[in-house]
Design a protein around this motif. Sequence first.
Motif, PDB file in Angstrom:
ATOM      1  N   TRP A 195     -24.875  27.949  -0.419  1.00  0.00           N
ATOM      2  CA  TRP A 195     -25.730  26.840  -1.111  1.00  0.00           C
ATOM      3  C   TRP A 195     -25.592  25.447  -0.685  1.00  0.00           C
ATOM      4  O   TRP A 195     -25.763  24.458  -1.192  1.00  0.00           O
ATOM      5  CB  TRP A 195     -24.915  26.968  -2.769  1.00  0.00           C
ATOM      6  N   TYR A 198     -28.119  25.224   4.417  1.00  0.00           N
ATOM      7  CA  TYR A 198     -29.256  26.308   4.736  1.00  0.00           C
ATOM      8  C   TYR A 198     -30.461  26.358   3.556  1.00  0.00           C
ATOM      9  O   TYR A 198     -31.218  27.174   3.790  1.00  0.00           O
ATOM     10  CB  TYR A 198     -28.559  27.398   4.945  1.00  0.00           C
ATOM     11  N   ARG A 199     -30.068  25.764   2.199  1.00  0.00           N
ATOM     12  CA  ARG A 199     -31.328  26.070   1.215  1.00  0.00           C
ATOM     13  C   ARG A 199     -32.052  24.870   1.349  1.00  0.00           C
ATOM     14  O   ARG A 199     -33.226  24.968   0.989  1.00  0.00           O
ATOM     15  CB  ARG A 199     -30.507  25.768   0.031  1.00  0.00           C
ATOM     16  N   HIS A 201     -35.435  23.442   3.158  1.00  0.00           N
ATOM     17  CA  HIS A 201     -36.326  24.004   4.088  1.00  0.00           C
ATOM     18  C   HIS A 201     -37.146  22.947   4.380  1.00  0.00           C
ATOM     19  O   HIS A 201     -38.433  23.041   4.712  1.00  0.00           O
ATOM     20  CB  HIS A 201     -37.130  25.035   3.168  1.00  0.00           C
TER      21      HIS A 201
END
Lengths: 233, 141
Positions: A195, A198-199, A201
């Motif tokens: 969480w 990497y969430r 974008h």
Amino acid sequence: MEVTIKVFRYNPEKDKKPSYKTYKLEAIETDRVLDLLEKVKGYQDGTLSFRRSCAHGICGSDAMRINGFNRLACKTLVRDTGATIIVQPLLGLRVIKDLIVDMEPFFEHYRSVKPWLINDEPEPEKERTQSAAQRAIFDDTTKCILCACCTTSCPSFWANEQYVGPAAIVAAHRFIFDSRDKAAAERLKILNEVWGVYRCHTVFNCTMACPREIQITKAIGEVKMALTTGKLE
Amino acid sequence: MKEHPRTAPQKGFNFDYLMWLFTRLSALGMYLIAIVGVTAALLMSARQNMSVADLMRWAFMPNPNHVVNTNIPNVDTWKGIFWNVMGILMLLFAGGHGLHGLLNVLEDYISRTWVRNLLRGLVLVVWVVMSAIGIYVILTS
């Protein structure tokens, strides 16, 4: 000029579902949306609820969705919105009443990245010094006022409230790259989880929404680079 | 100015980190393969004998089947182990890159760890099966 302001209304104690109420009032181009809301509350409808505090773009209390964009009501002029204004609460957070949202999930994420200076080394005789160049690395992210405009404009946060969100990453960035702080590894470990960063974008909504013009997506990118290269300076 | 070196950050070697890195590197890898494919094709008389559409098809999947319907007189130089490896690499990179992109977006909506792990396993199976079929096609072309 006459301005029409359409405001999201919801009182969970009375209303089954939210609705919009339209108010018409006289305004000049340099009036702020906050001024209009104050006029509505003061002269037309005292039941309207919204947060405000400093009214000068510093406290971050009056963040809301104005004509589809997350803005501070105290920094948004009628000149920029036009004569028809739609005001909604921030998306992705539970509405408490009208334009007031529950900020607790936002602050929970903020606290999760330990947004304070961590340095257990013995205190020097004077202050902990830092060069201008070392300070410049994280200068941009010190400007955050925690208004939540960025986090509540992020599609990843809309999709799932567990994402720490751009504001928490900005707060982490401010300390990760601070040469006086010793807990960069600890914070990077938190942001390296599912969480964490990497969430993101790289949608850039956060950067567009920030009323302080912080380059948030860039800051998130720098945190990702720090995770990859291990370089903090 | 610094009296003590700062703590080295923990480098991430978890799934999210590795796949984030793979996604970026595989994109660069695909560009590299495509550039090699186009360059080699031009050196192998593609300029005179192939349309741009055929050239692009070759660039993104260097397989001799994509050459036989063009005016290239001799397909022999367009096949061999080198082009098989390039094709397989492109297949693996493209499949992994695309499927992980899909997984990454889906994971935004998944809160439960077991559902996420199940989906990751499913995507891995799809990638392996698709890649196996693709490799078989490439090697038997």
